[in-house]
Design an enzyme around this catalytic site. Structure first.
Site, mmCIF file in Angstrom:
data_model
loop_
_atom_site.group_PDB
_atom_site.id
_atom_site.type_symbol
_atom_site.label_atom_id
_atom_site.label_comp_id
_atom_site.label_asym_id
_atom_site.label_seq_id
_atom_site.Cartn_x
_atom_site.Cartn_y
_atom_site.Cartn_z
ATOM 1 N N ARG A 59 0.824 -1.218 0.000
ATOM 2 C CA ARG A 59 0.000 0.000 0.000
ATOM 3 C C ARG A 59 0.857 1.267 0.000
ATOM 4 O O ARG A 59 0.393 2.332 -0.423
ATOM 5 C CB ARG A 59 -0.979 -0.019 1.186
ATOM 6 C CG ARG A 59 -1.891 1.208 1.248
ATOM 7 C CD ARG A 59 -3.086 1.026 2.182
ATOM 8 N NE ARG A 59 -2.739 0.472 3.467
ATOM 9 C CZ ARG A 59 -2.213 1.165 4.473
ATOM 10 N NH1 ARG A 59 -1.972 2.447 4.353
ATOM 11 N NH2 ARG A 59 -1.923 0.562 5.619
ATOM 12 N N TYR A 62 -14.049 12.356 -19.685
ATOM 13 C CA TYR A 62 -14.420 10.940 -19.548
ATOM 14 C C TYR A 62 -15.561 10.854 -18.519
ATOM 15 O O TYR A 62 -15.522 11.531 -17.480
ATOM 16 C CB TYR A 62 -13.185 10.140 -19.106
ATOM 17 C CG TYR A 62 -13.529 8.816 -18.472
ATOM 18 C CD1 TYR A 62 -14.166 7.821 -19.211
ATOM 19 C CD2 TYR A 62 -13.248 8.564 -17.142
ATOM 20 C CE1 TYR A 62 -14.511 6.618 -18.627
ATOM 21 C CE2 TYR A 62 -13.580 7.356 -16.551
ATOM 22 C CZ TYR A 62 -14.220 6.388 -17.301
ATOM 23 O OH TYR A 62 -14.560 5.203 -16.720
ATOM 24 N N ASP A 93 -5.540 14.334 -18.295
ATOM 25 C CA ASP A 93 -5.718 12.903 -18.501
ATOM 26 C C ASP A 93 -5.119 12.603 -19.877
ATOM 27 O O ASP A 93 -5.671 13.003 -20.903
ATOM 28 C CB ASP A 93 -7.209 12.554 -18.443
ATOM 29 C CG ASP A 93 -7.463 11.058 -18.605
ATOM 30 O OD1 ASP A 93 -6.635 10.383 -19.259
ATOM 31 O OD2 ASP A 93 -8.488 10.570 -18.096
ATOM 32 N N LYS A 153 -5.577 0.980 -20.268
ATOM 33 C CA LYS A 153 -5.702 1.158 -21.716
ATOM 34 C C LYS A 153 -4.339 0.946 -22.388
ATOM 35 O O LYS A 153 -3.791 -0.127 -22.307
ATOM 36 C CB LYS A 153 -6.292 2.546 -21.991
ATOM 37 C CG LYS A 153 -7.460 2.929 -21.069
ATOM 38 C CD LYS A 153 -8.661 2.034 -21.251
ATOM 39 C CE LYS A 153 -9.948 2.527 -20.659
ATOM 40 N NZ LYS A 153 -10.160 2.434 -19.238
HETATM 41 N N1 PLP Z 1 -9.612 8.213 -18.246
HETATM 42 C C1 PLP Z 1 -10.082 7.825 -19.449
HETATM 43 C C2 PLP Z 1 -9.872 8.718 -20.636
HETATM 44 C C3 PLP Z 1 -10.772 6.615 -19.568
HETATM 45 O O1 PLP Z 1 -11.253 6.254 -20.771
HETATM 46 C C4 PLP Z 1 -10.976 5.814 -18.415
HETATM 47 C C5 PLP Z 1 -11.705 4.522 -18.489
HETATM 48 O O2 PLP Z 1 -12.365 4.211 -19.435
HETATM 49 C C6 PLP Z 1 -10.474 6.258 -17.188
HETATM 50 C C7 PLP Z 1 -9.789 7.448 -17.148
HETATM 51 C C8 PLP Z 1 -10.668 5.453 -15.935
HETATM 52 O O3 PLP Z 1 -9.749 4.425 -15.894
HETATM 53 P P1 PLP Z 1 -9.950 3.048 -15.068
HETATM 54 O O4 PLP Z 1 -11.128 2.348 -15.646
HETATM 55 O O5 PLP Z 1 -8.636 2.356 -15.270
HETATM 56 O O6 PLP Z 1 -10.173 3.426 -13.641
#
Ligand code: PLP
Length: 377
Positions: free
Chosen positions: A44, A98, A170, A195
């Site tokens: 952790r 997102y 992001d 991803k």
């Molecule tokens: N940011 C983007 C652009 C995403 O497409 C996603 C998930 O689809 C996330 C963040 C969140 O990621 P996680 O599902 O790994 O928590």
């Protein structure tokens, strides 16, 4: 000696311990380590060998001072925001986020007495109006999901600096191969490592890179909240990261070829892809990015029935949410990534029910184009 990204993904952060001669650092499947002269090590606390390889590697490939691997993309995003923002603070955020981040802002930040304003991140002249004395941070995405917009990223960094705001981005859709957000000037670059960074659709993970003081702050916050990535998933993520540069080249090339094909198809009314000359911010994307990424979204002349028919007839791409893996996927954002938004919020964000999002994999581009050709026929 500065090294290229292709070399960094393979070697940066790798341990030179050769345990019993092993070429690969094994999975340290242990929650804690015996006391020695180092600080206490515990999963952790995010300081175990499988985690530290990724922390060093992600920092190297983003060109950042420091990096941190986390249990999911949302752990990276929520941990970063809850570390940078304190009760009474205010956040400026891009209006096209997102879905999970959007609903984190709209449904949870108020519980922490944190206010937010959504702004059009492509209209720098409008930002001043939303600025408050307690504004502390500016949050955007390098490519928006699912419309693939490229906001004025240079102006975001400049505005944040001029107003002493922490800039967060992001960078999931671009990946550090296409946009080195931290080196570009963003204070924190965040990833759903689920991803592209992992690239094989087999784990959920997150990562961030940026200013060392901010990364240390998030690490402190997440030590309380939890959300560390376990050693086995770290091992898989590191293995995925090592082919990131190769994979991204294939995603970039395939998506450009497929987007060009789709743009010329009579059944398709709109193609959103920043690599196309028709994209309203193509020139900006070409200037800022080293590749345009593997994500495309399209609208069809036949609306929702045509979108459903296309999805049903495609043979290579699986109908599934998420993105960034080696295999092609299709989804309708209205029922996946943006299902948590109200229909009004989706309409405001320009996400129609029939919008189809394609995560272009690394299959042969000719095979993908053939498949879309037969499915659209
Ligand atoms: N940011 C983007 C652009 C995403 O497409 C996603 C998930 O689809 C996330 C963040 C969140 O990621 P996680 O599902 O790994 O928590």
């Amino acid at each position: 000696m500065s090294q290229s990204l292709d070399t960094l993904v393979v070697h940066a952060g790798e341990s030179d311990q050769r345990i019993d001669g092993a070429v690969r650092l094994p999975i340290f499947q242990t929650a804690m380590f015996a006391h020695d002269d180092r600080p206490l090590r515990y999963i952790r606390y995010n300081n175990t060998p499988n985690q530290e390889i990724i922390n060093a590697k992600v920092a190297a490939i983003e060109g950042a001072e420091a990096a941190l691997v986390t249990g999911s993309g949302m752990t990276a995003i929520s941990g970063a925001l809850l570390s940078v923002l304190k009760p009474g603070d205010h956040l400026l955020a891009q209006d096209r986020l997102y879905g999970g981040t959007h609903s984190f802002a709209t449904s949870l930040l108020a519980d922490f007495d944190i206010a937010y304003s959504f702004v059009d991140a492509d209209q720098p002249d409008s930002w001043e109006d939303s600025l408050r004395p307690n504004t502390r941070a500016f949050y955007v995405e390098s490519l928006t999901n699912p419309l693939l917009e490229v906001c004025d990223l240079e102006a975001v960094v400049a505005f944040a600096r001029a107003n002493s705001l922490v800039s967060l981005i992001d960078n999931t859709f671009a990946s550090p191969c296409n946009f080195k957000a931290a080196a570009f000037g963003f204070d924190l670059s965040l990833h759903s490592a689920t991803k592209y960074l992992n690239g094989h659709s087999d784990i959920v993970a997150g990562a961030m890179a940026g200013r060392a003081d901010l990364v240390a702050g998030v690490k402190r916050t997440l030590t309380h909240l939890g959300g560390a990535l376990d050693p086995n998933a770290c091992f898989l993520l590191n293995r995925g990261l090592q082919s990131l540069a190769l994979r991204m080249r294939a995603h970039n090339e395939n998506a450009l070829a497929l987007a060009q094909f789709l743009e010329g198809h009579p059944a398709v009314s709109k193609v959103n892809y920043p690599g196309l000359l028709s994209h309203p911010r193509h020139a900006r994307a070409a200037r800022l990015f080293d590749g345009f990424g593997g994500m495309i979204s399209i609208e069809l002349r036949g609306g929702l029935p045509a979108a459903e028919r296309l999805i049903a007839r495609l043979q290579l791409p699986l109908f599934a949410p998420s993105l960034g893996g080696i295999e092609s996927l299709v989804t309708r954002p209205a029922m996946s990534s943006h299902a948590s938004l109200t229909p009004e919020e989706r309409a405001q964000a320009g996400i129609k029910d029939d919008l189809v999002r394609i995560s272009v994999g690394i299959e042969a581009s000719g095979d993908l184009i053939d498949d879309f050709r037969q499915a659209l026929a």
